[in-house]
Design an enzyme around this catalytic site. Structure first.
Site, PDB file in Angstrom:
ATOM      1  N   ARG A 234       0.866  -1.179   0.000  1.00 15.52           N
ATOM      2  CA  ARG A 234       0.000   0.000   0.000  1.00 15.52           C
ATOM      3  C   ARG A 234       0.902   1.228   0.000  1.00 15.52           C
ATOM      4  O   ARG A 234       1.974   1.232   0.642  1.00 15.52           O
ATOM      5  CB  ARG A 234      -0.875   0.036   1.264  1.00 15.52           C
ATOM      6  CG  ARG A 234      -2.021  -0.951   1.257  1.00 15.52           C
ATOM      7  CD  ARG A 234      -3.090  -0.593   0.223  1.00 15.52           C
ATOM      8  NE  ARG A 234      -4.237  -1.465   0.265  1.00 15.52           N
ATOM      9  CZ  ARG A 234      -4.436  -2.493  -0.564  1.00 15.52           C
ATOM     10  NH1 ARG A 234      -3.551  -2.768  -1.509  1.00 15.52           N
ATOM     11  NH2 ARG A 234      -5.533  -3.223  -0.476  1.00 15.52           N
ATOM     12  N   GLU A 263      -4.479   7.173  -4.130  1.00 12.54           N
ATOM     13  CA  GLU A 263      -4.829   6.692  -5.475  1.00 12.54           C
ATOM     14  C   GLU A 263      -6.143   7.308  -5.941  1.00 12.54           C
ATOM     15  O   GLU A 263      -7.033   7.503  -5.117  1.00 12.54           O
ATOM     16  CB  GLU A 263      -4.923   5.161  -5.454  1.00 12.54           C
ATOM     17  CG  GLU A 263      -3.565   4.553  -5.159  1.00 12.54           C
ATOM     18  CD  GLU A 263      -3.580   3.037  -5.000  1.00 12.54           C
ATOM     19  OE1 GLU A 263      -4.630   2.409  -5.220  1.00 12.54           O
ATOM     20  OE2 GLU A 263      -2.522   2.482  -4.653  1.00 12.54           O
ATOM     21  N   HIS A 281      -1.798   0.259  -9.804  1.00 11.02           N
ATOM     22  CA  HIS A 281      -2.368  -0.695  -8.840  1.00 11.02           C
ATOM     23  C   HIS A 281      -3.013  -1.889  -9.565  1.00 11.02           C
ATOM     24  O   HIS A 281      -4.227  -2.089  -9.506  1.00 11.02           O
ATOM     25  CB  HIS A 281      -3.398   0.002  -7.934  1.00 11.02           C
ATOM     26  CG  HIS A 281      -3.736  -0.794  -6.701  1.00 11.02           C
ATOM     27  ND1 HIS A 281      -4.190  -0.226  -5.541  1.00 11.02           N
ATOM     28  CD2 HIS A 281      -3.692  -2.129  -6.445  1.00 11.02           C
ATOM     29  CE1 HIS A 281      -4.417  -1.162  -4.635  1.00 11.02           C
ATOM     30  NE2 HIS A 281      -4.115  -2.335  -5.169  1.00 11.02           N
TER      31      HIS A 281
HETATM   32  C1  8YV Z   1      -6.769  -5.170  -6.066  1.00  8.25           C
HETATM   33  C2  8YV Z   1      -5.717  -5.179  -3.692  1.00  8.25           C
HETATM   34  O1  8YV Z   1      -6.045  -4.364  -6.941  1.00  8.25           O
HETATM   35  O2  8YV Z   1      -6.080  -7.334  -2.843  1.00  8.25           O
HETATM   36  C3  8YV Z   1      -5.940  -6.139  -2.590  1.00  8.25           C
HETATM   37  O3  8YV Z   1      -5.961  -5.697  -1.433  1.00  8.25           O
HETATM   38  O4  8YV Z   1      -5.427  -4.047  -3.469  1.00  8.25           O
HETATM   39  C4  8YV Z   1      -5.781  -5.672  -5.103  1.00  8.25           C
HETATM   40  O5  8YV Z   1      -5.817  -7.027  -5.228  1.00  8.25           O
HETATM   41  C5  8YV Z   1      -8.010  -4.531  -5.631  1.00  8.25           C
HETATM   42  O6  8YV Z   1      -8.762  -5.242  -4.730  1.00  8.25           O
HETATM   43  C6  8YV Z   1      -8.878  -4.035  -6.771  1.00  8.25           C
HETATM   44  O7  8YV Z   1      -9.118  -2.758  -6.374  1.00  8.25           O
END
Ligand code: 8YV
Length: 315
Positions: A234, A263, A281
């Site tokens: 993150r 983001e 992302h």
């Molecule tokens: C995805 C993520 O990009 O699993 C997570 O926590 O951040 C990612 O797998 C996301 O869930 C789609 O926004």
């Protein structure tokens, strides 16, 4: 009657089809007036589906008095207001395991892309510089094989990434809040010390308050002008302003980033930097993995409405 669910952003088509089949889906992103839209459906919505990046704010949860469950398409829950969910007795599910290898693979792809400057060399050819400069002129890059890697957060994704590192003959150490006696990788209990020792510092830890600002300017300095930061965790884990300064001044060698503090605002200063690889992302973003994540969202919601149980609840 199909249960009413609020969906914050569109998911992969195969999931949208299944959601429409089993639920009355209210598409938040399509609403020109979100406030009015939520007010109209508030008394009917029993579930919300969202993603790791988008999450669900407390104020929206508060506006849905019938909300029973939040199903997230992602493993990270830092963008979901879990405290409000808990207080309201709202259950939460995420999608662990199905994305682990994909994200680990992407972390390695970022590491290799940064080491071998693949996006930069691609841009060089596209700009016509290869043709202008002629053969054998592109600057040499650095080998990743055999180098030292420090992993921050040895959870499922960190461990999958560590296994890839072994295949590349890399020396793996790691940092986390506590050591794990059953792992074969060397634990370093001080992040600055780990950063001093490695060529690549790779972030695979969770987001949220526990890890916010963990990668300080001191950590970046310790990684140093020959070091590279890779982040698939993150943006909040890194002091982003310090990162931009360190890259600009050459106090940090390079960075390969998939995530940002705010983001979709990746810091614009990064766009012109030659020592940076930037991505929107997308570490879990393949048709296969997003399909599996979406299936788990659907299965969690169906299980909830059929049996009052989630398959992959967030503790
Ligand atoms: C995805 C993520 O990009 O699993 C997570 O926590 O951040 C990612 O797998 C996301 O869930 C789609 O926004």
């Amino acid at each position: 009657m199909k249960p009413d669910i609020l969906l914050t952003v569109p998911l992969i088509d195969s999931t949208m089809g299944q959601l429409d089949e089993h639920f009355q889906v209210h598409r938040l992103w399509e609403a020109p007036d979100r406030d009015g839209f939520v007010a109209d459906i508030a008394k009917r919505v029993r579930a919300a589906a969202t993603t790791g990046a988008t999450g669900l704010k407390g104020e929206l949860i508060e506006r849905l008095p019938k909300l029973e469950v939040v199903a997230s398409y992602g493993v990270g829950t830092d963008a979901i207001d879990l405290a409000t969910c808990m207080q309201r007795g709202v259950a939460v599910s995420n999608t662990p395991d199905v994305l682990t290898q994909e994200v680990a693979d992407f972390a390695m792809a970022l590491l290799l892309a940064s080491a071998r400057r693949i996006p930069q060399a691609d841009a060089y050819v596209r700009r016509g510089d290869y043709l202008r400069d002629g053969k054998d002129q592109y600057p040499l890059t650095r080998r990743a094989r055999g180098k030292k890697v420090g992993i921050v957060g040895l959870g499922q994704i960190g461990q999958a990434f560590a296994r890839l590192c072994l295949a590349f003959g890399m020396d793996v150490s790691w940092y986390g809040p506590r050591s794990k006696p059953d792992t074969l990788y060397r634990y370093v209990d001080d992040l600055v010390r780990l950063a001093t020792e490695v060529d690549y510092l790779v972030l695979t830890c969770k987001g949220g308050p526990e890890t916010a600002g963990l990668v300080t300017s001191g950590v970046l300095e310790a990684l140093g002008p020959k070091g590279t930061l890779v982040n698939v965790a993150r943006g909040s884990v890194v002091d982003e302003a310090a990162l931009v300064r360190a890259l600009k001044d050459g106090r940090l060698g390079a960075a390969a980033l998939d995530v940002y503090g705010d983001e979709p605002n990746a810091p614009p200063e990064l766009f012109a930097m030659e020592n940076v690889v930037i991505q929107p992302h997308v570490a879990s973003g393949t048709v296969e993995t997003r399909g599996a994540m979406g299936q788990l969202v659907v299965d969690n919601l169906r299980s909830w409405f059929a049996h009052g149980r989630l398959l992959t609840p967030v503790a």
